[in-house]
Write an enzyme that holds these catalytic residues in place. Structure first.
Site, PDB file in Angstrom:
ATOM      1  N   GLU A   1       8.149  16.107  15.824  1.00 38.29           N
ATOM      2  CA  GLU A   1       8.443  15.896  14.592  1.00 38.29           C
ATOM      3  C   GLU A   1       7.891  16.866  13.378  1.00 38.29           C
ATOM      4  O   GLU A   1       6.623  16.621  13.328  1.00 38.29           O
ATOM      5  CB  GLU A   1       8.370  14.401  14.103  1.00 38.29           C
ATOM      6  CG  GLU A   1       8.952  14.234  12.778  1.00 38.29           C
ATOM      7  CD  GLU A   1       9.059  12.798  12.153  1.00 38.29           C
ATOM      8  OE1 GLU A   1       7.502  12.598  12.263  1.00 38.29           O
ATOM      9  OE2 GLU A   1       9.825  12.202  11.957  1.00 38.29           O
TER      10      GLU A   1
ATOM     11  N   CYS B   1      12.987  10.709   7.827  1.00 37.93           N
ATOM     12  CA  CYS B   1      12.805  10.100   9.129  1.00 37.93           C
ATOM     13  C   CYS B   1      13.955  10.438  10.085  1.00 37.93           C
ATOM     14  O   CYS B   1      13.905  10.853  11.221  1.00 37.93           O
ATOM     15  CB  CYS B   1      12.459   8.681   9.270  1.00 37.93           C
ATOM     16  SG  CYS B   1      13.602   7.505   8.445  1.00 37.93           S
TER      17      CYS B   1
ATOM     18  N   LYS C   1       0.934  -1.205  -0.128  1.00 39.92           N
ATOM     19  CA  LYS C   1      -0.078   0.008  -0.035  1.00 39.92           C
ATOM     20  C   LYS C   1       0.845   1.456  -0.017  1.00 39.92           C
ATOM     21  O   LYS C   1       1.721   1.531   0.869  1.00 39.92           O
ATOM     22  CB  LYS C   1      -0.778  -0.107   1.514  1.00 39.92           C
ATOM     23  CG  LYS C   1      -1.782   0.873   1.624  1.00 39.92           C
ATOM     24  CD  LYS C   1      -2.380   2.127   1.049  1.00 39.92           C
ATOM     25  CE  LYS C   1      -2.575   3.279   1.764  1.00 39.92           C
ATOM     26  NZ  LYS C   1      -1.914   4.455   1.519  1.00 39.92           N
TER      27      LYS C   1
ATOM     28  N   GLU D   1       8.281   1.327  11.618  1.00 44.00           N
ATOM     29  CA  GLU D   1       9.571   2.422  11.366  1.00 44.00           C
ATOM     30  C   GLU D   1       8.916   3.656  11.550  1.00 44.00           C
ATOM     31  O   GLU D   1       8.015   4.185  10.524  1.00 44.00           O
ATOM     32  CB  GLU D   1      10.216   2.232  10.129  1.00 44.00           C
ATOM     33  CG  GLU D   1      10.853   0.923   9.836  1.00 44.00           C
ATOM     34  CD  GLU D   1      12.214   0.545  10.775  1.00 44.00           C
ATOM     35  OE1 GLU D   1      12.796   1.603  11.427  1.00 44.00           O
ATOM     36  OE2 GLU D   1      12.568  -0.357  11.191  1.00 44.00           O
TER      37      GLU D   1
HETATM   38  P1  NAD Z   1       1.561   8.488   7.744  1.00 50.75           P
HETATM   39  O1  NAD Z   1       1.640   7.662   8.858  1.00 50.75           O
HETATM   40  O2  NAD Z   1       0.496   9.581   7.494  1.00 50.75           O
HETATM   41  O3  NAD Z   1       1.233   7.353   6.364  1.00 50.75           O
HETATM   42  C1  NAD Z   1       2.092   6.005   6.264  1.00 50.75           C
HETATM   43  C2  NAD Z   1       1.271   5.220   5.654  1.00 50.75           C
HETATM   44  O4  NAD Z   1       0.298   4.690   6.315  1.00 50.75           O
HETATM   45  C3  NAD Z   1       0.702   5.860   4.109  1.00 50.75           C
HETATM   46  O5  NAD Z   1       0.777   4.788   3.212  1.00 50.75           O
HETATM   47  C4  NAD Z   1      -0.660   6.023   4.662  1.00 50.75           C
HETATM   48  O6  NAD Z   1      -1.802   6.128   3.720  1.00 50.75           O
HETATM   49  C5  NAD Z   1      -0.884   4.632   5.751  1.00 50.75           C
HETATM   50  N1  NAD Z   1      -2.030   5.091   6.602  1.00 50.75           N
HETATM   51  C6  NAD Z   1      -2.319   6.235   6.990  1.00 50.75           C
HETATM   52  N2  NAD Z   1      -3.481   6.199   8.048  1.00 50.75           N
HETATM   53  C7  NAD Z   1      -3.309   4.593   8.013  1.00 50.75           C
HETATM   54  C8  NAD Z   1      -4.502   3.674   8.752  1.00 50.75           C
HETATM   55  N3  NAD Z   1      -5.061   3.985   9.638  1.00 50.75           N
HETATM   56  N4  NAD Z   1      -4.245   2.310   8.500  1.00 50.75           N
HETATM   57  C9  NAD Z   1      -3.251   1.771   7.916  1.00 50.75           C
HETATM   58  N5  NAD Z   1      -2.516   2.750   7.258  1.00 50.75           N
HETATM   59  C10 NAD Z   1      -2.711   3.967   7.117  1.00 50.75           C
HETATM   60  O7  NAD Z   1       3.192   9.032   7.480  1.00 50.75           O
HETATM   61  P2  NAD Z   1       3.557   9.846   6.201  1.00 50.75           P
HETATM   62  O8  NAD Z   1       2.986  11.039   6.567  1.00 50.75           O
HETATM   63  O9  NAD Z   1       2.965   9.160   5.070  1.00 50.75           O
HETATM   64  O10 NAD Z   1       5.085   9.821   6.206  1.00 50.75           O
HETATM   65  C11 NAD Z   1       5.863  10.645   7.259  1.00 50.75           C
HETATM   66  C12 NAD Z   1       6.058   9.744   8.695  1.00 50.75           C
HETATM   67  O11 NAD Z   1       6.828   8.550   8.316  1.00 50.75           O
HETATM   68  C13 NAD Z   1       7.029  10.794   9.430  1.00 50.75           C
HETATM   69  O12 NAD Z   1       6.728  10.617  10.788  1.00 50.75           O
HETATM   70  C14 NAD Z   1       8.424   9.919   9.234  1.00 50.75           C
HETATM   71  O13 NAD Z   1       9.220  10.211  10.407  1.00 50.75           O
HETATM   72  C15 NAD Z   1       8.123   8.491   9.043  1.00 50.75           C
HETATM   73  N6  NAD Z   1       9.006   7.623   8.617  1.00 50.75           N
HETATM   74  C16 NAD Z   1       9.812   6.966   9.300  1.00 50.75           C
HETATM   75  C17 NAD Z   1      10.917   6.172   8.618  1.00 50.75           C
HETATM   76  C18 NAD Z   1      11.637   5.300   9.405  1.00 50.75           C
HETATM   77  O14 NAD Z   1      12.332   4.324   8.954  1.00 50.75           O
HETATM   78  N7  NAD Z   1      11.602   5.313  10.757  1.00 50.75           N
HETATM   79  C19 NAD Z   1      11.227   6.385   7.272  1.00 50.75           C
HETATM   80  C20 NAD Z   1      10.441   7.260   6.622  1.00 50.75           C
HETATM   81  C21 NAD Z   1       9.227   8.031   7.175  1.00 50.75           C
END
Ligand code: NAD
Length: 501
Positions: A405, A308, A199, A274
């Site tokens: 963040e 991240c 996804k 992550e």
């Molecule tokens: P997000 O949590 O909004 O979305 C991540 C994914 O989850 C997307 O595909 C989204 O559609 C999906 N999603 C959203 N709501 C959901 C639900 N209720 N159930 C299942 N899936 C759902 O994150 P984002 O804004 O896309 O990304 C930014 C975040 O990702 C930041 O906090 C960043 O630090 C983190 N990040 C972490 C790493 C790591 O390796 N630790 C790497 C990259 C990004």
């Protein structure tokens, strides 16, 4: 000015014509529209131009994708490791052969400067597939000398362990570095013999769809990889709570990680998370400032801070504080903002209007609490979602801008006086993803890398990335590790066999 799609590479235009028209779900080897026929727009964040329509998968599409992954799983796990390895290596070759198209798609969809995808992230995705092509052939169990005191006459007790694929994996990924973060889930899962439903993030589905085409071209059997595009709260939630998914491999925000964890309870799925970070960069008095100043600036402004592991909290020893802060402010002011496809662009927009407004909200609240912006701090540009590279000072440790963040080009600087004080400040966070320490002193390098609570500590560098090095967080930055041979553990179960023979 809107983006003229006719100026794009021919292969990019062909891809947009065939895949971004709403028939973008990959289920059991077939490209199909969602059952409802619903789609949503994907846009270029630098201009707001619509690039295409993405299929919005509903619960029945998710169900079909999980069913296809389940049907394919036993067969994929039964392929000999060298065959899985061969296909993974072929995928890497195909990504490399199509890297210019993939980099253009990533820039169009996400906003990042072309060089970020072309020279850093997509080669990183290639390396993931090559590294895990090797790991596919290293899966092994143990034989255990048994202490069981049960020995029927003429028989012996034998015990051993094997490792088996976890099963069907739901890979849910974010939008900041779409292709490489997707590769970090797919490559180890496939190496282990798992099948997947991917996804992508709703803001950046394009490179995942092109990757899926290339993976099919590499010879991946139907059903081994399925892709469901759609909104997080609908498609993502349906996938996370699906009772025939064995494991969720999630990268995203800490808040969504919590929702995913809740959804996983339905059938006690295995979960790796992550999540977010608020990583400290620490400049000691003996640091080589010629390296450290651009190093800490790049640690936050690369990819517009949407990383991240971005170094978003800067701690500088008071003896060099003013020089460092001045140097970082000059670096920030000198960065060239622009469309990611322009050759001289050093920083692109943030991913979407929604996200730009979120970043602005953080900046407004910081100002109202007394913070000063030494550089940047505002939206810029006639179109698009550009935020100027920002350096914030005059902050207190309990302010939101220091603790939360932002996930944008926003660095918060504070001075410190001694090493114990800065270790305590670095650790004073709900997050524990990464940190960097800038020092020429061996003792401080060792002492601080051990005392800082984070999944990764870099010394005199930041965000160095290697598929052989595990990455992941402690505290609220998540559970488990991506990359490195440790990532194979996410996708393998132990089985114990105990036999009288
Ligand atoms: P997000 O949590 O909004 O979305 C991540 C994914 O989850 C997307 O595909 C989204 O559609 C999906 N999603 C959203 N709501 C959901 C639900 N209720 N159930 C299942 N899936 C759902 O994150 P984002 O804004 O896309 O990304 C930014 C975040 O990702 C930041 O906090 C960043 O630090 C983190 N990040 C972490 C790493 C790591 O390796 N630790 C790497 C990259 C990004």
């Amino acid at each position: 000015m809107p983006l003229d799609l006719a100026t794009l590479r021919p292969d990019t235009r062909q891809f947009l014509a065939r895949r971004a028209q709403g028939e973008g779900l990959l289920i059991d080897g077939q490209w199909v529209a969602s059952a409802s026929g619903q789609t949503f727009a994907t846009t270029d964040p630098a201009t707001g131009t619509e690039l295409g329509r993405i299929a919005a998968a509903g619960a029945s599409d998710v169900d079909a994708a999980v069913g296809a992954a389940r049907a394919a799983q036993a067969g994929w796990a039964a392929t000999v490791p060298v065959e899985r390895s061969r296909i993974l290596w072929k995928i890497a070759d195909l990504i490399e052969a199509n890297i210019d198209e993939l980099a253009e798609l990533e820039t169009l969809d996400q906003g990042k400067p072309l060089f970020v995808g072309r020279w850093a992230e997509i080669p990183g995705a290639v390396n993931q597939f090559r590294f895990f092509a090797g790991q596919a052939m290293t899966i092994e169990g143990n034989t255990i000398e048994s202490s069981i005191n049960y020995q029927p006459a003429g028989k012996q007790m034998r015990s051993w362990t094997t490792r088996e694929a976890v099963g069907v994996v739901a890979a849910i990924v974010p939008w900041n570095s779409p292709l490489v973060l997707t590769a970090m889930k797919l490559a180890p899962a496939l190496a282990a013999g798992c099948t997947l439903v991917l996804k992508p993030a709703e803001d950046t589905s394009l490179s995942a769809l092109r990757l899926a085409e290339l993976m099919m071209e590499a010879g991946l059997p139907a059903g081994v990889l399925n892709v469901v595009t759609g909104l997080g709260g609908e498609t993502g939630a349906a996938l996370a709570s699906h009772k025939d998914v064995d494991k969720i491999a999630f990268t995203g925000s800490t808040a969504t990680g919590r929702a995913v964890l809740d959804a996983a309870k339905t059938n006690f799925k295995r979960v790796t998370l992550e999540l977010g970070g608020k990583s400290p960069s620490i400049i000691m008095p003996d640091a080589d400032l010629a390296q450290a100043i651009p190093g800490v600036a790049n640690a936050i402004y690369f990819n517009s801070g949407q990383v991240c592991i971005a170094g978003s909290r800067l701690y500088v020893h008071r003896s060099v504080h003013d020089e460092v802060v001045e140097g970082v402010a000059q670096y920030a002011k000198g960065l060239k903002l622009g469309h990611g496809l322009q050759a001289d662009t050093q920083m692109g927009p943030v991913v979407s209007l929604r996200h730009a407004e979120r970043v602005e909200g953080f900046l407004e609240r910081a100002r109202s609490q007394g913070a000063t912006m030494l550089a940047g701090g505002e939206r810029t540009g006639e179109a698009g979602t550009f935020i100027t590279p920002t350096l914030v000072v005059d902050v207190k440790p309990d302010m939101e801008i220091v603790r939360e963040e932002v996930f944008g080009p926003v660095l918060v600087a504070q001075a410190f006086d001694d090493v114990e004080e800065v270790i305590a400040a670095a650790n004073d966070s709900e997050y524990g993803l990464a940190a960097s320490v800038w020092t020429e002193g061996l003792s401080n390098a060792h002492r601080m890398s051990s005392a800082i609570k984070a999944g990764t500590v870099w010394i005199n560098c930041h965000a160095m990335y290697d598929p052989a090095l595990a990455i992941g967080g402690v505290k609220q930055s998540g559970w488990g590790r991506d990359s490195g041979k440790q990532a194979m553990d996410n996708y393998l179960e132990w089985k114990t066999v105990c036999a009288v023979v």
